[in-house]
Scaffold this motif. Structure first.
Motif, PDB file in Angstrom:
ATOM      1  N   ARG A  31     -45.862 -82.068 -46.369  1.00 10.05           N
ATOM      2  CA  ARG A  31     -45.613 -81.070 -46.703  1.00 10.05           C
ATOM      3  C   ARG A  31     -43.834 -81.115 -46.525  1.00 10.05           C
ATOM      4  N   GLY A  32     -43.116 -82.353 -46.902  1.00  3.75           N
ATOM      5  CA  GLY A  32     -41.649 -82.258 -46.950  1.00  3.75           C
ATOM      6  C   GLY A  32     -41.343 -82.437 -45.653  1.00  3.75           C
ATOM      7  N   PHE A  33     -39.675 -82.926 -45.832  1.00  4.64           N
ATOM      8  CA  PHE A  33     -39.061 -83.470 -44.120  1.00  4.64           C
ATOM      9  C   PHE A  33     -38.713 -82.232 -43.767  1.00  4.64           C
ATOM     10  N   ASP A  34     -38.877 -81.275 -44.042  1.00  8.13           N
ATOM     11  CA  ASP A  34     -38.146 -80.024 -43.513  1.00  8.13           C
ATOM     12  C   ASP A  34     -38.975 -79.206 -42.863  1.00  8.13           C
ATOM     13  N   ALA A  35     -40.242 -78.718 -42.739  1.00 14.65           N
ATOM     14  CA  ALA A  35     -41.367 -78.486 -42.623  1.00 14.65           C
ATOM     15  C   ALA A  35     -42.182 -79.210 -41.074  1.00 14.65           C
ATOM     16  N   VAL A  36     -42.084 -80.067 -41.073  1.00 16.82           N
ATOM     17  CA  VAL A  36     -42.634 -81.105 -40.239  1.00 16.82           C
ATOM     18  C   VAL A  36     -41.506 -80.993 -39.160  1.00 16.82           C
ATOM     19  N   SER A  37     -42.622 -80.762 -38.721  1.00 15.23           N
ATOM     20  CA  SER A  37     -41.333 -80.771 -37.202  1.00 15.23           C
ATOM     21  C   SER A  37     -42.005 -82.465 -36.214  1.00 15.23           C
ATOM     22  N   VAL A  38     -40.314 -82.253 -35.079  1.00 21.86           N
ATOM     23  CA  VAL A  38     -41.396 -83.476 -34.073  1.00 21.86           C
ATOM     24  C   VAL A  38     -42.600 -83.285 -33.104  1.00 21.86           C
ATOM     25  N   ALA A  39     -42.536 -82.004 -32.936  1.00 16.21           N
ATOM     26  CA  ALA A  39     -44.052 -81.289 -32.329  1.00 16.21           C
ATOM     27  C   ALA A  39     -45.677 -81.831 -32.582  1.00 16.21           C
ATOM     28  N   ASP A  40     -45.250 -81.471 -34.576  1.00 16.44           N
ATOM     29  CA  ASP A  40     -45.923 -81.410 -35.492  1.00 16.44           C
ATOM     30  C   ASP A  40     -46.667 -83.504 -35.616  1.00 16.44           C
ATOM     31  N   ILE A  41     -45.364 -84.315 -35.328  1.00 20.11           N
ATOM     32  CA  ILE A  41     -46.182 -85.977 -35.312  1.00 20.11           C
ATOM     33  C   ILE A  41     -46.069 -85.871 -34.154  1.00 20.11           C
ATOM     34  N   THR A  42     -45.676 -85.549 -32.850  1.00 18.88           N
ATOM     35  CA  THR A  42     -46.250 -86.173 -31.478  1.00 18.88           C
ATOM     36  C   THR A  42     -48.325 -85.764 -31.792  1.00 18.88           C
TER      37      THR A  42
END
Length: 196
Positions: A31-42
């Motif tokens: 998705r690219g850096f910009d489209a990935v949020s911390v919430a997505d990762i957690t």
């Protein structure tokens, strides 16, 4: 019989940081850096934000570790391909063909994590990706310069530009066969520019 085990203080980590980096790398790549949020990762890691920040410091910290992971596991093995016993043009053509194969290998995450990262909107993330890009370009430049010093800069630019194009096209959905045609055409140009 009883044993007295000493327990470490605090809560044990519920996740493996190395596995977390590999998971995050897949998200950043797709998705690219910009489209990935911390919430997505957690959410993907099954951890809470404090655990995330304790382990990685920031989204940028995790992204940088993801780039490091990519260079060890998914990037083109330049040292294996750019051997001194090969003609330079042949080795560079092999790099481009390997790029075409790798960039098309995962349809959900086409292209190169590093190259695509150099185009993100976040300046710090873009700078982090550029560090890895420059290292790869330096490797190529040094390889060419060892036998064709006058051509090293322009050939490195040509190879880097071709790889960026292959990455962009893979990201746009081009399959391996189309990317290989482009890589092979570039290989012909390299053979003409760098006679053995």
């Amino acid at each position: 019989m009883t044993t007295n085990k000493i327990r470490p203080r605090g809560r044990p980590r519920r996740f493996d940081p190395d596995a977390a980096v590999a998971t995050a790398q897949q998200h950043f790549h797709a998705r690219g850096f910009d489209a990935v949020s911390v919430a997505d990762i957690t959410e993907a890691l099954g951890i809470n934000p404090p655990s995330f920040y304790a382990a990685f410091g920031s989204k940028l910290g995790l992204y940088t570790r993801s780039l490091e992971h990519w260079t060890k596991t998914g990037a083109i093995p330049l040292a294996d391909i750019l051997r001194p016993d090969r003609p330079v043009a042949e080795a560079l053509a092999a790099v481009l063909e390997e790029a075409a194969r790798r960039y098309a290998a995962e349809p959900a995450a086409g292209g190169c994590l590093v190259l695509e990262g150099t185009r993100c909107n976040d300046g710090e993330a873009r700078a982090a990706a550029r560090v890895f890009l420059r290292a790869a370009e330096d490797t190529i430049r040094d390889y060419v310069a060892a036998r064709h010093p006058d051509a090293a800069e322009r050939i490195t630019d040509f190879v880097s530009t071709t790889m960026a194009g292959l990455s962009a096209k893979a990201r746009d959905g081009h399959k391996e066969d189309r990317l290989l045609v482009t890589a092979r055409l570039a290989g012909l140009a390299l053979a003409q520019a760098l006679p053995a």
